[in-house]
Design a protein around this motif. Sequence first.
Motif, PDB file in Angstrom:
ATOM      1  N   GLU A 167       8.711  13.033 -12.764  1.00  0.00           N
ATOM      2  CA  GLU A 167       9.767  13.492 -13.681  1.00  0.00           C
ATOM      3  C   GLU A 167       9.163  13.607 -15.080  1.00  0.00           C
ATOM      4  O   GLU A 167       8.826  12.602 -15.699  1.00  0.00           O
ATOM      5  CB  GLU A 167      10.927  12.505 -13.674  1.00  0.00           C
ATOM      6  CG  GLU A 167      12.293  13.146 -13.934  1.00  0.00           C
ATOM      7  CD  GLU A 167      12.369  13.850 -15.281  1.00  0.00           C
ATOM      8  OE1 GLU A 167      12.031  13.211 -16.294  1.00  0.00           O
ATOM      9  OE2 GLU A 167      12.759  15.038 -15.316  1.00  0.00           O
ATOM     10  N   PRO A 168       9.001  14.829 -15.605  1.00  0.00           N
ATOM     11  CA  PRO A 168       8.287  15.019 -16.867  1.00  0.00           C
ATOM     12  C   PRO A 168       8.892  14.292 -18.069  1.00  0.00           C
ATOM     13  O   PRO A 168       8.150  13.722 -18.875  1.00  0.00           O
ATOM     14  CB  PRO A 168       8.329  16.541 -17.057  1.00  0.00           C
ATOM     15  CG  PRO A 168       8.432  17.091 -15.675  1.00  0.00           C
ATOM     16  CD  PRO A 168       9.293  16.123 -14.941  1.00  0.00           C
ATOM     17  N   PHE A 169      10.214  14.318 -18.224  1.00  0.00           N
ATOM     18  CA  PHE A 169      10.811  13.651 -19.391  1.00  0.00           C
ATOM     19  C   PHE A 169      10.587  12.143 -19.308  1.00  0.00           C
ATOM     20  O   PHE A 169      10.221  11.502 -20.301  1.00  0.00           O
ATOM     21  CB  PHE A 169      12.303  13.967 -19.482  1.00  0.00           C
ATOM     22  CG  PHE A 169      12.980  13.323 -20.663  1.00  0.00           C
ATOM     23  CD1 PHE A 169      12.631  13.660 -21.961  1.00  0.00           C
ATOM     24  CD2 PHE A 169      13.968  12.354 -20.479  1.00  0.00           C
ATOM     25  CE1 PHE A 169      13.247  13.057 -23.062  1.00  0.00           C
ATOM     26  CE2 PHE A 169      14.587  11.749 -21.557  1.00  0.00           C
ATOM     27  CZ  PHE A 169      14.226  12.096 -22.854  1.00  0.00           C
TER      28      PHE A 169
ATOM     29  N   ASP B  24       0.814  -1.214   0.000  1.00  0.00           N
ATOM     30  CA  ASP B  24       0.000   0.000   0.000  1.00  0.00           C
ATOM     31  C   ASP B  24       0.854   1.273   0.000  1.00  0.00           C
ATOM     32  O   ASP B  24       0.430   2.308   0.514  1.00  0.00           O
ATOM     33  CB  ASP B  24      -0.947   0.013   1.209  1.00  0.00           C
ATOM     34  CG  ASP B  24      -2.192   0.859   0.949  1.00  0.00           C
ATOM     35  OD1 ASP B  24      -2.648   0.910  -0.202  1.00  0.00           O
ATOM     36  OD2 ASP B  24      -2.693   1.481   1.910  1.00  0.00           O
ATOM     37  N   ALA B  25       2.056   1.188  -0.584  1.00  0.00           N
ATOM     38  CA  ALA B  25       2.943   2.343  -0.643  1.00  0.00           C
ATOM     39  C   ALA B  25       3.533   2.482  -2.045  1.00  0.00           C
ATOM     40  O   ALA B  25       3.730   1.494  -2.751  1.00  0.00           O
ATOM     41  CB  ALA B  25       4.069   2.209   0.375  1.00  0.00           C
ATOM     42  N   TYR B  26       3.810   3.722  -2.430  1.00  0.00           N
ATOM     43  CA  TYR B  26       4.472   4.008  -3.704  1.00  0.00           C
ATOM     44  C   TYR B  26       5.922   4.361  -3.406  1.00  0.00           C
ATOM     45  O   TYR B  26       6.215   5.212  -2.554  1.00  0.00           O
ATOM     46  CB  TYR B  26       3.788   5.184  -4.404  1.00  0.00           C
ATOM     47  CG  TYR B  26       4.527   5.684  -5.628  1.00  0.00           C
ATOM     48  CD1 TYR B  26       4.368   5.071  -6.868  1.00  0.00           C
ATOM     49  CD2 TYR B  26       5.393   6.786  -5.550  1.00  0.00           C
ATOM     50  CE1 TYR B  26       5.041   5.530  -7.997  1.00  0.00           C
ATOM     51  CE2 TYR B  26       6.060   7.251  -6.670  1.00  0.00           C
ATOM     52  CZ  TYR B  26       5.893   6.614  -7.887  1.00  0.00           C
ATOM     53  OH  TYR B  26       6.567   7.078  -9.003  1.00  0.00           O
ATOM     54  N   MET B  27       6.852   3.713  -4.108  1.00  0.00           N
ATOM     55  CA  MET B  27       8.277   3.978  -3.924  1.00  0.00           C
ATOM     56  C   MET B  27       8.921   4.245  -5.275  1.00  0.00           C
ATOM     57  O   MET B  27       8.529   3.662  -6.278  1.00  0.00           O
ATOM     58  CB  MET B  27       8.960   2.782  -3.254  1.00  0.00           C
ATOM     59  CG  MET B  27       8.465   2.484  -1.848  1.00  0.00           C
ATOM     60  SD  MET B  27       9.200   0.983  -1.142  1.00  0.00           S
ATOM     61  CE  MET B  27       8.268  -0.276  -2.027  1.00  0.00           C
ATOM     62  N   ARG B  28       9.936   5.111  -5.282  1.00  0.00           N
ATOM     63  CA  ARG B  28      10.643   5.379  -6.517  1.00  0.00           C
ATOM     64  C   ARG B  28      12.028   5.964  -6.229  1.00  0.00           C
ATOM     65  O   ARG B  28      12.280   6.471  -5.130  1.00  0.00           O
ATOM     66  CB  ARG B  28       9.865   6.327  -7.419  1.00  0.00           C
ATOM     67  CG  ARG B  28       9.723   7.752  -6.914  1.00  0.00           C
ATOM     68  CD  ARG B  28       9.333   8.707  -8.049  1.00  0.00           C
ATOM     69  NE  ARG B  28      10.442   8.851  -8.981  1.00  0.00           N
ATOM     70  CZ  ARG B  28      10.338   8.705 -10.297  1.00  0.00           C
ATOM     71  NH1 ARG B  28       9.172   8.421 -10.844  1.00  0.00           N
ATOM     72  NH2 ARG B  28      11.395   8.851 -11.088  1.00  0.00           N
ATOM     73  N   THR B  29      12.893   5.906  -7.258  1.00  0.00           N
ATOM     74  CA  THR B  29      14.180   6.573  -7.177  1.00  0.00           C
ATOM     75  C   THR B  29      14.013   8.030  -7.606  1.00  0.00           C
ATOM     76  O   THR B  29      13.048   8.395  -8.278  1.00  0.00           O
ATOM     77  CB  THR B  29      15.205   5.893  -8.092  1.00  0.00           C
ATOM     78  OG1 THR B  29      14.723   5.904  -9.443  1.00  0.00           O
ATOM     79  CG2 THR B  29      15.456   4.466  -7.658  1.00  0.00           C
ATOM     80  N   VAL B  30      14.979   8.848  -7.219  1.00  0.00           N
ATOM     81  CA  VAL B  30      14.906  10.287  -7.489  1.00  0.00           C
ATOM     82  C   VAL B  30      16.279  10.794  -7.912  1.00  0.00           C
ATOM     83  O   VAL B  30      17.303  10.443  -7.308  1.00  0.00           O
ATOM     84  CB  VAL B  30      14.444  11.063  -6.235  1.00  0.00           C
ATOM     85  CG1 VAL B  30      14.540  12.574  -6.465  1.00  0.00           C
ATOM     86  CG2 VAL B  30      13.018  10.683  -5.864  1.00  0.00           C
ATOM     87  N   HIS B  31      16.279  11.628  -8.950  1.00  0.00           N
ATOM     88  CA  HIS B  31      17.485  12.345  -9.360  1.00  0.00           C
ATOM     89  C   HIS B  31      17.108  13.801  -9.570  1.00  0.00           C
ATOM     90  O   HIS B  31      16.302  14.115 -10.455  1.00  0.00           O
ATOM     91  CB  HIS B  31      18.061  11.764 -10.659  1.00  0.00           C
ATOM     92  CG  HIS B  31      19.167  12.593 -11.245  1.00  0.00           C
ATOM     93  ND1 HIS B  31      20.466  12.536 -10.774  1.00  0.00           N
ATOM     94  CD2 HIS B  31      19.174  13.521 -12.240  1.00  0.00           C
ATOM     95  CE1 HIS B  31      21.215  13.381 -11.472  1.00  0.00           C
ATOM     96  NE2 HIS B  31      20.459  13.991 -12.364  1.00  0.00           N
TER      97      HIS B  31
END
Length: 485
Positions: free
Chosen positions: A318-320, A229-236
């Motif tokens: 991240e739009p691109f 029940d969680a959203y996870m992602r990498t970030v730059h």
Amino acid sequence: MKEQDYALYEAFKAKDARFDGRFFVGISSTGVYCRPICWARQAKRSSCTFFSSAAEAEQAGYRPCLLCRPELAPGNSLVDASSVLARKAARLLEENCGSGQSLEALAGKLGCTGRHLRRVFMEEYHVSPVRYAQTCRLLLAKNLLTDTDLSVLDVAMAAGFGSLRRLNDLFQKEYKLSPTALRKKAAEGKTHSGEITVGLGYRPPYRWEEMLDFLAARAIPGIERIKNDAYMRTVHLTDKVGKPHDGWIKVTHRKQKNRLDVTLSDTLIPVLSQVLARVRRLFDLYCDPDVVYETLQEMNRLRPGLCVPGTRLPGCFEPFEMSVRAILGQQITVKAASTLAGRIVENLGHPVDTGVEGLTHTFPTAEDIAALGDEVKERLGVLGVIAARSMCILNLADALIEKKIILDQSADPEQEMIKLRAIKGIGSWTAQYIAMRTMGWPDAFLETDIGVKHALPGYSQKEMLALAKQWRPWRSYAVINLWNA
């Protein structure tokens, strides 16, 4: 008391969550300002003054309530604002409150003069953009001091004050309280674990499960993961001096508090305001679901339950990345597009050590793709991307680098969609979908979409467009409801 103030007081007395973030209440007897949902002892009408923003309340000499915490209040959507320009400026100030960006630079990004921006901002918020940015920094610092175990110095830097002295001086001046004193009240029992958690409020209802289902179906392997029940992602992201920062985030739902909790790695603290702004966009936290449903409930005349209150418009982080994913998804299944995007990440993305299973890379930047030049067809072709789409992705990357196209909420969606359609390989569906998700455009309608056609059987495209006119300016939300159906 004015008639309008009487109505606002009644909303305050009712603790009506629909008004949360739409106004704030200054209490003269205590010197604090509150959200309309504050559960403190009800103040008398004669003690209440109403403000359109937290910045206006602070300019009048009030300090934020420690119980209802105005820094957690949701913002306002663009379409329901009396001035779209002022709202766009406010969002940019929130996202870049620590960057030291000048008013002229902000105005230039929005395509107007600093004088014009200052005027419309004052009309909308009754404070100057500079004052609004200062309040954003103060409330972000208060949030961090209350909810995290960051040192006071780290809080000062993360919130954009530049020095501990500046933070101390403004806290004493505006709140009659030192950051250290606030920390002592909030930090008991907290231990540091290499991550921090910050809360972001929204207006209920919120269809969290449907949002997660949407994101899970389109998740890019190596970058995004939905689990427990969680959203996870990498970030730059890059900070104000261009230094890159990589890390990870996890977003969970606290329904009983009407908020999302954003947990992020320590490595992202220098770009914290950017992270929080992007999470707000991704999960559509500016939305007022009652306003949207008031228009779209007509959909239920077609079929009961077709439109459900609390449906949000999924944005993007991240739009691109999202735009490439949209281009890859043309004329193939959602799952196949995710597979192709995952191959691009594995071969061209940047490895990042998150310590979180399944989060291994960040998406290649527009600069990474542009650097491929004539090799793009070969490099993407071996991954299964046809030549036409490879060139389309390259041309989009070039346009973004040259700032010929803008993919964020400072843009004019209708103008940017024209520019997107000028790129060979981007048609009306893709341009509207990109605008809907990267720019938060609430009035896109995808009459050629197979999911929309399935939800509206028996209608021609012309008939669907005519039908959707009554759903303006919330046709993007109508599309999401149709997809959910």
